[in-house]
Design a protein around this motif. Structure first.
Motif, PDB file in Angstrom:
ATOM      1  N   GLY A 132       0.800  -1.217   0.000  1.00  0.00           N
ATOM      2  CA  GLY A 132       0.000   0.000   0.000  1.00  0.00           C
ATOM      3  C   GLY A 132       0.833   1.268   0.000  1.00  0.00           C
ATOM      4  O   GLY A 132       2.044   1.257  -0.241  1.00  0.00           O
ATOM      5  N   ASN A 133       0.179   2.380   0.281  1.00  0.00           N
ATOM      6  CA  ASN A 133       0.838   3.680   0.354  1.00  0.00           C
ATOM      7  C   ASN A 133       1.434   3.920   1.747  1.00  0.00           C
ATOM      8  O   ASN A 133       0.943   3.393   2.742  1.00  0.00           O
ATOM      9  CB  ASN A 133      -0.170   4.795   0.064  1.00  0.00           C
ATOM     10  N   ASN A 134       2.486   4.717   1.790  1.00  0.00           N
ATOM     11  CA  ASN A 134       3.086   5.146   3.056  1.00  0.00           C
ATOM     12  C   ASN A 134       3.550   3.962   3.915  1.00  0.00           C
ATOM     13  O   ASN A 134       3.456   3.994   5.143  1.00  0.00           O
ATOM     14  CB  ASN A 134       2.100   6.009   3.844  1.00  0.00           C
ATOM     15  N   VAL A 135       4.053   2.941   3.271  1.00  0.00           N
ATOM     16  CA  VAL A 135       4.562   1.756   3.967  1.00  0.00           C
ATOM     17  C   VAL A 135       6.061   1.920   4.219  1.00  0.00           C
ATOM     18  O   VAL A 135       6.802   2.394   3.348  1.00  0.00           O
ATOM     19  CB  VAL A 135       4.282   0.482   3.155  1.00  0.00           C
ATOM     20  N   ILE A 136       6.506   1.519   5.398  1.00  0.00           N
ATOM     21  CA  ILE A 136       7.928   1.526   5.740  1.00  0.00           C
ATOM     22  C   ILE A 136       8.371   0.098   6.024  1.00  0.00           C
ATOM     23  O   ILE A 136       7.757  -0.603   6.837  1.00  0.00           O
ATOM     24  CB  ILE A 136       8.204   2.404   6.974  1.00  0.00           C
ATOM     25  N   ILE A 137       9.435  -0.330   5.366  1.00  0.00           N
ATOM     26  CA  ILE A 137      10.069  -1.612   5.669  1.00  0.00           C
ATOM     27  C   ILE A 137      11.502  -1.296   6.084  1.00  0.00           C
ATOM     28  O   ILE A 137      12.286  -0.768   5.292  1.00  0.00           O
ATOM     29  CB  ILE A 137      10.044  -2.574   4.474  1.00  0.00           C
ATOM     30  N   HIS A 146       3.463 -12.981  -2.864  1.00  0.00           N
ATOM     31  CA  HIS A 146       2.005 -12.888  -2.717  1.00  0.00           C
ATOM     32  C   HIS A 146       1.556 -12.200  -1.425  1.00  0.00           C
ATOM     33  O   HIS A 146       0.388 -12.308  -1.054  1.00  0.00           O
ATOM     34  CB  HIS A 146       1.346 -14.271  -2.794  1.00  0.00           C
ATOM     35  N   CYS A 147       2.441 -11.509  -0.733  1.00  0.00           N
ATOM     36  CA  CYS A 147       2.021 -10.789   0.470  1.00  0.00           C
ATOM     37  C   CYS A 147       1.257  -9.515   0.096  1.00  0.00           C
ATOM     38  O   CYS A 147       1.491  -8.918  -0.951  1.00  0.00           O
ATOM     39  CB  CYS A 147       3.235 -10.411   1.324  1.00  0.00           C
ATOM     40  N   VAL A 148       0.361  -9.111   0.990  1.00  0.00           N
ATOM     41  CA  VAL A 148      -0.412  -7.885   0.797  1.00  0.00           C
ATOM     42  C   VAL A 148      -0.288  -7.048   2.064  1.00  0.00           C
ATOM     43  O   VAL A 148      -0.525  -7.544   3.172  1.00  0.00           O
ATOM     44  CB  VAL A 148      -1.900  -8.189   0.533  1.00  0.00           C
ATOM     45  N   THR A 149       0.098  -5.784   1.920  1.00  0.00           N
ATOM     46  CA  THR A 149       0.091  -4.881   3.064  1.00  0.00           C
ATOM     47  C   THR A 149      -0.818  -3.700   2.755  1.00  0.00           C
ATOM     48  O   THR A 149      -0.847  -3.199   1.632  1.00  0.00           O
ATOM     49  CB  THR A 149       1.497  -4.338   3.413  1.00  0.00           C
ATOM     50  N   GLY A 150      -1.532  -3.252   3.766  1.00  0.00           N
ATOM     51  CA  GLY A 150      -2.355  -2.065   3.632  1.00  0.00           C
ATOM     52  C   GLY A 150      -1.524  -0.798   3.734  1.00  0.00           C
ATOM     53  O   GLY A 150      -0.285  -0.833   3.795  1.00  0.00           O
ATOM     54  N   ASP A 151      -2.203   0.341   3.772  1.00  0.00           N
ATOM     55  CA  ASP A 151      -1.535   1.630   3.883  1.00  0.00           C
ATOM     56  C   ASP A 151      -0.968   1.839   5.293  1.00  0.00           C
ATOM     57  O   ASP A 151      -1.487   1.314   6.275  1.00  0.00           O
ATOM     58  CB  ASP A 151      -2.510   2.767   3.590  1.00  0.00           C
ATOM     59  N   PHE A 152       0.098   2.610   5.386  1.00  0.00           N
ATOM     60  CA  PHE A 152       0.709   3.027   6.656  1.00  0.00           C
ATOM     61  C   PHE A 152       1.178   1.849   7.510  1.00  0.00           C
ATOM     62  O   PHE A 152       1.248   1.953   8.737  1.00  0.00           O
ATOM     63  CB  PHE A 152      -0.261   3.899   7.462  1.00  0.00           C
ATOM     64  N   GLY A 168      -2.778  -5.762   7.713  1.00  0.00           N
ATOM     65  CA  GLY A 168      -3.775  -4.720   7.575  1.00  0.00           C
ATOM     66  C   GLY A 168      -3.211  -3.324   7.738  1.00  0.00           C
ATOM     67  O   GLY A 168      -2.133  -3.115   8.312  1.00  0.00           O
ATOM     68  N   SER A 169      -3.954  -2.330   7.252  1.00  0.00           N
ATOM     69  CA  SER A 169      -3.531  -0.935   7.309  1.00  0.00           C
ATOM     70  C   SER A 169      -3.202  -0.501   8.739  1.00  0.00           C
ATOM     71  O   SER A 169      -3.858  -0.923   9.692  1.00  0.00           O
ATOM     72  CB  SER A 169      -4.633  -0.038   6.753  1.00  0.00           C
ATOM     73  N   HIS A 170      -2.177   0.317   8.865  1.00  0.00           N
ATOM     74  CA  HIS A 170      -1.752   0.924  10.131  1.00  0.00           C
ATOM     75  C   HIS A 170      -1.206  -0.101  11.133  1.00  0.00           C
ATOM     76  O   HIS A 170      -1.055   0.215  12.314  1.00  0.00           O
ATOM     77  CB  HIS A 170      -2.890   1.713  10.776  1.00  0.00           C
ATOM     78  N   ALA A 171      -0.919  -1.310  10.684  1.00  0.00           N
ATOM     79  CA  ALA A 171      -0.329  -2.303  11.581  1.00  0.00           C
ATOM     80  C   ALA A 171       1.169  -2.046  11.753  1.00  0.00           C
ATOM     81  O   ALA A 171       1.819  -1.411  10.909  1.00  0.00           O
ATOM     82  CB  ALA A 171      -0.562  -3.716  11.062  1.00  0.00           C
ATOM     83  N   PHE A 172       1.698  -2.567  12.857  1.00  0.00           N
ATOM     84  CA  PHE A 172       3.118  -2.438  13.166  1.00  0.00           C
ATOM     85  C   PHE A 172       3.678  -3.827  13.469  1.00  0.00           C
ATOM     86  O   PHE A 172       3.103  -4.568  14.272  1.00  0.00           O
ATOM     87  CB  PHE A 172       3.327  -1.529  14.383  1.00  0.00           C
ATOM     88  N   ILE A 173       4.811  -4.159  12.829  1.00  0.00           N
ATOM     89  CA  ILE A 173       5.473  -5.445  13.068  1.00  0.00           C
ATOM     90  C   ILE A 173       6.813  -5.162  13.735  1.00  0.00           C
ATOM     91  O   ILE A 173       7.664  -4.471  13.173  1.00  0.00           O
ATOM     92  CB  ILE A 173       5.694  -6.227  11.760  1.00  0.00           C
ATOM     93  N   GLY A 174       7.003  -5.688  14.952  1.00  0.00           N
ATOM     94  CA  GLY A 174       8.224  -5.441  15.696  1.00  0.00           C
ATOM     95  C   GLY A 174       9.438  -6.112  15.091  1.00  0.00           C
ATOM     96  O   GLY A 174       9.338  -7.133  14.393  1.00  0.00           O
ATOM     97  N   ALA A 175      10.610  -5.559  15.352  1.00  0.00           N
ATOM     98  CA  ALA A 175      11.866  -6.058  14.792  1.00  0.00           C
ATOM     99  C   ALA A 175      12.116  -7.521  15.145  1.00  0.00           C
ATOM    100  O   ALA A 175      11.671  -8.021  16.170  1.00  0.00           O
ATOM    101  CB  ALA A 175      13.030  -5.199  15.302  1.00  0.00           C
ATOM    102  N   HIS A 176      12.793  -8.206  14.233  1.00  0.00           N
ATOM    103  CA  HIS A 176      13.215  -9.602  14.402  1.00  0.00           C
ATOM    104  C   HIS A 176      12.032 -10.573  14.438  1.00  0.00           C
ATOM    105  O   HIS A 176      12.187 -11.712  14.901  1.00  0.00           O
ATOM    106  CB  HIS A 176      14.068  -9.779  15.663  1.00  0.00           C
TER     107      HIS A 176
END
Length: 273
Positions: A132-137, A146-152, A168-176
């Motif tokens: 999506g838009n405004n995604v940070i990796i 085939h992964c899908v990420t929402g915005d932010f 989903g949008s606005h989710a956060f995945i912690g390091a490691h």
């Protein structure tokens, strides 16, 4: 917008093959290679030693840093050279050593990255991902095919996301973290294997969500991830009780949508937020 090979600023050591379409104000640095079917829209900046191949389109004002590999054949043994595509949006930043692959016949023929995304050093976006838009990796993070990420969505450093996972949008995945199940919108997941650790409250506050909406979302979260009844029953109850509340309905609809992966659940209890 008119695209031609003559509009950009191209270093003499760069190789831009005939057929490539280069927009106004594009800068291509030393020792870069640009394939014949690549489209670089206005204002794109490609720093030194970048390789862009395939049917790749990069949106206006995006920047690609040294040693990135963009649009080369996907790491999928089933790929047979089909004319799949990679589309990257406007104002994206792709840092050093990042790798981004196009789609495949088995996944819709398209990998797509939205606007205003930041892919830090050594990140990977595999074939057929929809970002999506405004995604940070963050550094060394990777999305399998085939992964899908929402915005932010924000994905921390050294995170691995299993193929077919939705975030989903606005989710956060912690390091490691190693994520092998779907993460709800507004959720926060961490661990190996990753489990829900509550809502992404910091992200919600930073993006100026109303306090009342956050409180309502927290109440719905507790209901959905309580220990009573089945998940389906709890989701249905939340859908009825919080009818008309957009954030809650985002979560409800996400869980209700069929997926290749299960839903990421809390490890102990129903919440830690």
């Amino acid at each position: 917008m008119s695209l031609s090979l003559t509009q950009g600023e191209i270093h003499p050591t760069a190789i831009v093959e005939a057929g490539a379409k280069i927009g106004a104000g594009v800068k291509i640095g030393p020792f870069c290679t640009v394939g014949p079917e690549v489209i670089l829209h206005d204002g794109v900046q490609v720093f030194a030693n970048v390789s862009i191949a395939g049917r790749t389109e990069i949106g206006p004002n995006s920047r690609i840093f040294p040693f990135a590999s963009v649009g080369h054949p996907p790491q999928d043994l089933k790929y047979e050279g089909e004319p799949s595509r990679l589309v990257i949006g406007a104002n994206c930043t792709i840092r050093e050593n990042a790798t981004i692959n196009p789609g495949t016949r088995g996944g819709g023929m398209l990998t797509s990255i939205g606007d205003n995304c930041l892919l830090m050093a050594s990140t990977h976006v595999a074939h057929d991902c929809i970002v999506g838009n405004n995604v940070i990796i963050a550094n060394f993070g990777g999305l399998a095919g085939h992964c899908v990420t929402g915005d932010f969505v924000t994905i921390g450093g050294m995170v691995v996301v299993h193929q077919f996972v939705r975030i989903g949008s606005h989710a956060f995945i912690g390091a490691h973290s190693m994520v092998d199940s779907d993460v709800i919108p507004y959720g926060m997941a961490v661990g190996n294997r990753a489990r829900l650790a509550g809502l992404n409250l910091v992200g919600l506050k930073r993006r100026k969500f109303e306090r009342e909406d956050i409180h309502t979302l927290r109440a719905a979260y507790r209901m959905i991830f309580s220990s009573e009844g089945t998940l389906r029953e709890r989701v249905d109850d939340a859908a009825d009780l919080f009818k008309g509340h957009g954030l809650v309905q985002d979560v409800v609809n996400f869980i209700a949508t069929s997926s290749e992966r299960s839903i990421c659940m809390p490890r102990n209890g129903n919440h830690e937020d």
